[in-house]
Scaffold this active site. Structure first.
Site, PDB file in Angstrom:
ATOM      1  N   HIS A 251       0.693  -1.198  -0.097  1.00 22.90           N
ATOM      2  CA  HIS A 251       0.028  -0.102   0.088  1.00 22.90           C
ATOM      3  C   HIS A 251       1.052   1.250  -0.070  1.00 22.90           C
ATOM      4  O   HIS A 251       0.257   2.474  -0.185  1.00 22.90           O
ATOM      5  CB  HIS A 251      -0.976  -0.009   1.066  1.00 22.90           C
ATOM      6  CG  HIS A 251      -2.076  -0.883   0.810  1.00 22.90           C
ATOM      7  ND1 HIS A 251      -3.411  -0.373   0.091  1.00 22.90           N
ATOM      8  CD2 HIS A 251      -2.257  -2.199   0.632  1.00 22.90           C
ATOM      9  CE1 HIS A 251      -4.021  -1.365  -0.241  1.00 22.90           C
ATOM     10  NE2 HIS A 251      -3.365  -2.607   0.076  1.00 22.90           N
TER      11      HIS A 251
ATOM     12  N   HIS B 250      -2.590   1.597  -5.697  1.00 21.84           N
ATOM     13  CA  HIS B 250      -2.916   2.856  -6.078  1.00 21.84           C
ATOM     14  C   HIS B 250      -1.825   4.030  -5.993  1.00 21.84           C
ATOM     15  O   HIS B 250      -1.601   4.661  -5.111  1.00 21.84           O
ATOM     16  CB  HIS B 250      -3.938   3.332  -5.228  1.00 21.84           C
ATOM     17  CG  HIS B 250      -3.660   2.962  -3.452  1.00 21.84           C
ATOM     18  ND1 HIS B 250      -2.448   2.959  -2.994  1.00 21.84           N
ATOM     19  CD2 HIS B 250      -4.618   2.264  -2.625  1.00 21.84           C
ATOM     20  CE1 HIS B 250      -2.935   2.487  -1.768  1.00 21.84           C
ATOM     21  NE2 HIS B 250      -3.791   2.092  -1.538  1.00 21.84           N
TER      22      HIS B 250
ATOM     23  N   ASN C 294      -7.368   7.330   0.602  1.00 25.03           N
ATOM     24  CA  ASN C 294      -6.129   7.058   0.866  1.00 25.03           C
ATOM     25  C   ASN C 294      -5.517   6.195  -0.383  1.00 25.03           C
ATOM     26  O   ASN C 294      -6.134   5.331  -0.934  1.00 25.03           O
ATOM     27  CB  ASN C 294      -5.890   6.123   2.090  1.00 25.03           C
ATOM     28  CG  ASN C 294      -6.147   6.726   3.350  1.00 25.03           C
ATOM     29  OD1 ASN C 294      -6.156   7.989   3.522  1.00 25.03           O
ATOM     30  ND2 ASN C 294      -6.185   5.812   4.413  1.00 25.03           N
TER      31      ASN C 294
ATOM     32  N   ASP D 196     -10.062   0.248  -6.038  1.00 23.48           N
ATOM     33  CA  ASP D 196      -9.693   0.474  -4.670  1.00 23.48           C
ATOM     34  C   ASP D 196     -11.168   0.877  -4.228  1.00 23.48           C
ATOM     35  O   ASP D 196     -11.469   1.630  -3.520  1.00 23.48           O
ATOM     36  CB  ASP D 196      -9.028   1.688  -4.339  1.00 23.48           C
ATOM     37  CG  ASP D 196      -8.588   1.787  -2.921  1.00 23.48           C
ATOM     38  OD1 ASP D 196      -8.834   0.830  -2.083  1.00 23.48           O
ATOM     39  OD2 ASP D 196      -7.665   2.670  -2.399  1.00 23.48           O
TER      40      ASP D 196
ATOM     41  N   HIS E 275     -18.537   2.943   2.205  1.00 18.16           N
ATOM     42  CA  HIS E 275     -18.441   3.390   3.743  1.00 18.16           C
ATOM     43  C   HIS E 275     -20.053   3.803   4.031  1.00 18.16           C
ATOM     44  O   HIS E 275     -20.539   4.325   3.094  1.00 18.16           O
ATOM     45  CB  HIS E 275     -17.305   4.500   3.822  1.00 18.16           C
ATOM     46  CG  HIS E 275     -16.156   4.087   3.905  1.00 18.16           C
ATOM     47  ND1 HIS E 275     -15.593   3.354   4.807  1.00 18.16           N
ATOM     48  CD2 HIS E 275     -15.131   4.420   3.017  1.00 18.16           C
ATOM     49  CE1 HIS E 275     -14.303   3.067   4.608  1.00 18.16           C
ATOM     50  NE2 HIS E 275     -13.824   3.656   3.631  1.00 18.16           N
TER      51      HIS E 275
HETATM   52  O1  DOR Z   1      -9.376   5.110   0.802  1.00 15.50           O
HETATM   53  C1  DOR Z   1      -9.089   3.906   0.930  1.00 15.50           C
HETATM   54  N1  DOR Z   1      -9.813   3.235   1.598  1.00 15.50           N
HETATM   55  N2  DOR Z   1      -7.853   3.112   0.557  1.00 15.50           N
HETATM   56  C2  DOR Z   1      -7.540   2.037   0.963  1.00 15.50           C
HETATM   57  O2  DOR Z   1      -6.613   1.577   0.455  1.00 15.50           O
HETATM   58  C3  DOR Z   1      -8.289   1.262   1.871  1.00 15.50           C
HETATM   59  C4  DOR Z   1      -9.849   1.690   1.725  1.00 15.50           C
HETATM   60  C5  DOR Z   1     -10.698   1.087   2.794  1.00 15.50           C
HETATM   61  O3  DOR Z   1     -10.630  -0.072   3.214  1.00 15.50           O
HETATM   62  O4  DOR Z   1     -11.704   1.866   3.131  1.00 15.50           O
HETATM   63 ZN    ZN Z   2      -4.448   1.197   0.183  1.00 10.73          ZN
HETATM   64 ZN    ZN Z   3      -7.610  -0.434  -0.763  1.00 10.62          ZN
END
Ligand code: DOR
Ligand code: ZN
Ligand code: ZN
Ligand code: ZN
Length: 395
Positions: free
Chosen positions: A139, A192, A238, A265, A269
Site C-alpha cells: 500500500h 494505487h 487514501n 480501490d 463506507h
Molecule cells: O481510501 C482507502 N480506503 N484506501 C484503501 O486502500 C483502503 C480503503 C478502505 O478500506 O476503506
Molecule cells: Zn490502500
Molecule cells: Zn484499498
C-alpha cells in the site's frame, strides 16, 4: 442468448486487483453479493477482495468463505486477498501457504489498508511469496510520515490547514520495496500509485530489471486536490487526491505502460462515516461501476489509449500480474468467454443511490460520462444485459 453489439466495443472481461467488499464484518456497507452486482455492472468478471475485513482475511477460514460466497452468487469470480500478517499491521507472518492451498487459492497478499512498514517483515514476506509463487501487494504509505488518519499536501491542502500526507510517504516505500524485491528475487506490486514521483521510481526500477508492477485508480486519473476546496469528505481517500501535475503524470504513465493497470480501490463506507467532518470521516470511495467510463473519458477521449489499450489496462495486465490463466485474454474460437461490451456513445449521469453497492459514497455524483458497460459475460453466461444484472448463479 443473443447479444446485439452493433456499434459497440467488445473487450475481454475486466479484472480488478483492488476491491473492498466488507464481508465479513461491515455488511451494512457492502456484501459479496451487492459488490458482485456492482462489479458485473462495471464489466468485471474477476475481482480481488482486499483483506481488511472483520475478521481480517489472515486465515483460510476467511479466504475460503470469500471465494465460496462469490461462487454462490455467481456474478463475478471473487478472489480473496490474504493478509500478509496475523491481524492487519501484525508482527507475525500469516499462514500464507495454507491460504494459497485452500479452496480460495489465494494468489495475492497485502496488509490493506495498511502499509507493511517494517522492512524486515516485508523482506520475509517477499522471500516467502516467491517460494509460494504468490504476489505481494504493497500500500506504499509510510505511516510515520503521515499525520492523522488522512492527509494531503499541496497548495489547496495547505490553505485548508489539512495535515500532511507527503509524497515521500508513498515514494519512500516504493523505492524501499523495489530494492527489497530485487534482493529477495521476488515480485512486488504497488497499490494505487498517486504521485508523479512514483511514476519516475517505476521507470527507474524497471530500468534496473526489478520485477515491480503498479496500478492507478480511476479517481486518481480524474480528480485532483482542487476537489478538496469544498472540504467535502466524499473526496477523502487514501492515498489522497493530489495535484493536477500528478494526475497528468499518472495518465502518461498508464499510457506508456510504466503503470501497468487500473484498479478501483472500490471502498464502500456508511453515510455517517462520510457525511461528517473531514478529519474524522473514513477514506475511500465507490469505484466498480464508474471505472470503465472514467478510463474512457480520461485516457481514450484525449488520445492517450486506444481500445486495445483499454483491454490491456483493465483486463490483460491485471490477469497476468496476478496469474489468472482464464481471464484477460481475447477469446479463441470455441472458447468459453469472459467478455465485456461497451457502448462508446452511451452518455450517462452518475447517481449514487442507483449504484448496486449498499453504500452510496461516490464522488462522481451528477457527473456525466460518455460511455458505459452494457453487457458482461462470465464463462459464457450473461451476468449483465443492457445495464441490468441478468443471471445470478442457478437462475
Ligand atoms: O481510501 C482507502 N480506503 N484506501 C484503501 O486502500 C483502503 C480503503 C478502505 O478500506 O476503506
Ligand atoms: Zn490502500
Ligand atoms: Zn484499498
Ligand atoms: Zn495505511
Amino acid at each position: 442468448q443473443v447479444i446485439d453489439a452493433r456499434g459497440h466495443i467488445l473487450l475481454p472481461g475486466f479484472v480488478d486487483m483492488h476491491t473492498h467488499l466488507r464481508e465479513p464484518g461491515r455488511e451494512d456497507t457492502e456484501t459479496i453479493e451487492s459488490g458482485s452486482a456492482a462489479a458485473a455492472l462495471g464489466g468485471y468478471t474477476a475481482v480481488f477482495a482486499m483483506a481488511n475485513t472483520d475478521p481480517v482475511a489472515d486465515s483460510v477460514v476467511v479466504t475460503d468463505h470469500v471465494w465460496r460466497r462469490g461462487q454462490e452468487v455467481g456474478l463475478v469470480d471473487v478472489h480473496p486477498v490474504g493478509a500478509i500478517t496475523v491481524g492487519l499491521k501484525g508482527k507475525q507472518l500469516a499462514e500464507m501457504a495454507t491460504m494459497a492451498a485452500g479452496i480460495g487459492r489465494v494468489k495475492m497478499f497485502s496488509d490493506d489498508g495498511h502499509c507493511v512498514d517494517d522492512p524486515l517483515i516485508m523482506r520475509r514476506a517477499l522471500e516467502y511469496s516467491s517460494s509460494l509463487g504468490v504476489l505481494i501487494a504493497q500500500h506504499a504509505e509510510e505511516p510515520r510520515l503521515t499525520v492523522g488518519a488522512v492527509a494531503h499536501e499541496g497548495p489547496t491542502a495547505a490553505r485548508l490547514g489539512l495535515a500532511g500526507w507527503p509524497r515521500a510517504a508513498e515514494e519512500s516505500i516504493v523505492a524501499r520495496d523495489a530494492l527489497l524485491a530485487r534482493d529477495a528475487g521476488a515480485r512486488v506490486h504497488i497499490c494505487h500509485a498517486s504521485t508523479a514521483g512514483t511514476v519516475e521510481l517505476m521507470k527507474w526500477a524497471r530500468g534496473q530489471g526489478i520485477s515491480i508492477t503498479a496500478e492507478v485508480t480511476p479517481h486518481h486519473l480524474l480528480l485532483d486536490d482542487s476537489r478538496l476546496e469544498t472540504y467535502d469528505a466524499i473526496n477523502k481517500v487514501n492515498p489522497p487526491l493530489r495535484e493536477k501535475s500528478d494526475v497528468d503524470a499518472l495518465r502518461r504513465g498508464l499510457a506508456d505502460g510504466v503503470i501497468d493497470c487500473v484498479a478501483t480501490d472500490h471502498a464502500p463506507h456508511a453515510e455517517q462515516d462520510k457525511c461528517c467532518e473531514f478529519s474524522i470521516a473514513r477514506p475511500g470511495m465507490l469505484g466498480l461501476e464508474t471505472a470503465l467510463s472514467i478510463v474512457v473519458d480520461t485516457m481514450v477521449t484525449p488520445g492517450l489509449l486506444d481500445w486495445r489499450g483499454v483491454a490491456r489496462v483493465m483486463s490483460e495486465r491485471p490477469a497476468q500480474i496476478v496469474g489468472l490463466a482464464d481471464q484477460g485474454r481475447p477469446i479463441e474460437v470455441g472458447e468459453i468467454a469472459n467478455l465485456t461490451v461497451v457502448d462508446p456513445d452511451a452518455s450517462w449521469t452518475v447517481s449514487g443511490k442507483k449504484l448496486a453497492s449498499v453504500a452510496h459514497n461516490t464522488p462522481f455524483e451528477d457527473m456525466t460520462f460518455s460511455s458505459k458497460v452494457t453487457t458482461t459475460v462470465l464463462r459464457g453466461r450473461i451476468t449483465v444485459r443492457d445495464g441490468v444484472v441478468a443471471n445470478r448463479a442457478g437462475e
